[in-house]
Enzyme design. Sequence first.
Site, mmCIF file in Angstrom:
data_model
loop_
_atom_site.group_PDB
_atom_site.id
_atom_site.type_symbol
_atom_site.label_atom_id
_atom_site.label_comp_id
_atom_site.label_asym_id
_atom_site.label_seq_id
_atom_site.Cartn_x
_atom_site.Cartn_y
_atom_site.Cartn_z
ATOM 1 N N HIS A 156 3.808 -13.117 6.942
ATOM 2 C CA HIS A 156 4.282 -13.050 5.570
ATOM 3 C C HIS A 156 5.750 -13.439 5.508
ATOM 4 O O HIS A 156 6.079 -14.527 5.933
ATOM 5 C CB HIS A 156 3.983 -11.660 4.992
ATOM 6 C CG HIS A 156 3.885 -11.681 3.494
ATOM 7 N ND1 HIS A 156 4.300 -10.631 2.713
ATOM 8 C CD2 HIS A 156 3.432 -12.627 2.639
ATOM 9 C CE1 HIS A 156 4.109 -10.930 1.440
ATOM 10 N NE2 HIS A 156 3.572 -12.134 1.378
ATOM 11 N N ASP B 234 2.176 -7.598 10.610
ATOM 12 C CA ASP B 234 3.506 -8.165 10.357
ATOM 13 C C ASP B 234 4.640 -7.305 10.930
ATOM 14 O O ASP B 234 5.758 -7.786 11.089
ATOM 15 C CB ASP B 234 3.737 -8.338 8.844
ATOM 16 C CG ASP B 234 2.656 -9.186 8.183
ATOM 17 O OD1 ASP B 234 1.996 -9.964 8.895
ATOM 18 O OD2 ASP B 234 2.468 -9.058 6.963
ATOM 19 N N THR C 104 0.830 -1.209 0.000
ATOM 20 C CA THR C 104 0.000 0.000 0.000
ATOM 21 C C THR C 104 0.864 1.259 0.000
ATOM 22 O O THR C 104 0.584 2.226 -0.718
ATOM 23 C CB THR C 104 -0.897 -0.010 1.260
ATOM 24 O OG1 THR C 104 -1.722 -1.164 1.207
ATOM 25 C CG2 THR C 104 -1.745 1.242 1.353
#
Length: 360
Positions: A183, A139, A117
């Site tokens: 992630h 994360d 983003t």
Amino acid sequence: MNRTTRIGLLTSGGDCQALNATMRGVVKGLCSQLERVEIYGFEEGYKGLIYSNYRMLSPSDFSGILTQGGTILGTSRQPYKLMRVPDENGLDKVEAMKHTYYKLRLDCLVILGGNGTQKTANLLKQEGLNIIGLPKTIDNDIWGTDMTFGFQSAVDIATEAMDCIHTTAASHNRVFLVEIMGHKVGWLTLHAGIAAGADIILLPEIPYDLDKVIQAIEARKRQGKDFTIVAMAEGAISKEDAALPRKEYKKKMENYPYPSVAYELADRIKEKSGVEVRICIPGHMQRGGSPCPYDRVLSTRLGAKAAELIVSKQYGVLVNIVNNEVGTIPLEEIANKLKMVSPDASIIKEARMIGISFGD
Ligand code: F6P
């Protein structure tokens, strides 16, 4: 006469706790400083900006949402790498976003999101839009900020999951692998693992050796502890896989026969040592529910700072927190970077000091 300040708000990427709390901070801050504010909330992240789907919001829309998880605007994943690729109808997404921005005569666009983003936020800055980024993700991997909102709430949930597993593992003398989100980075696994008293913590940043993992389980047995809790990051990787050339590793993952890394490790442990392993994957629960008090405070502080920047017309930055001081960092300095756990970090040394194995 005081001019109206028009701001756009959007939340993009995976949701997390404290998105609403952060937007509330921005709006409350603006409304306490400015007489006339118009708020345009774009629906489902960049999608709303591209296709001009928005609704006008009033300050009362931001009341009572401090503790509410998710996002009142909705969100979606719009990969950065596809931003320059026209949509199925040939629409130029970047031009469409600029068009929406100018059509609404926005003074600024406030963008809440993670790494991908913020890359797009930087792209829009380069295209001449006034942008303020706010660091969201469970994360905690955004460069240039010590902390992202959502992270501590997710640590709480992952810790609680492991606490529950602890009692059943101890009762049955079982080995449990708890696979934690994050992630490509291990912050969430590391913090939740330490908080829950995990015996072994496996992170993407410290490739593991199967034999060392088994040795750690066996060492506990010799000490009379017949159960083991392994906190395993969803991006954890074995030493063999980490040594593979990128292309080969990618190919291996294309034909990966397991639902996720915990299943592979469980199989390999069983195969090599005969030890039966159970798996627990808290998954998206880690992103859900109400933000923890730490995140509510953090979000309020970051949101208030964003409001201050809008009032003083300082744009093009991510609002960050470093050494507990809220500040800013230019978007171009954080775009395309990932904040990973350093294997030499003191937190890793301290964890090793108390006997936690990293499987290396
Ligand atoms: O970035 C947040 C995150 O929850 C990661 O930890 C995880 O890898 C990913 O999003 C999951 O994405 P999705 O919700 O699209 O399955």
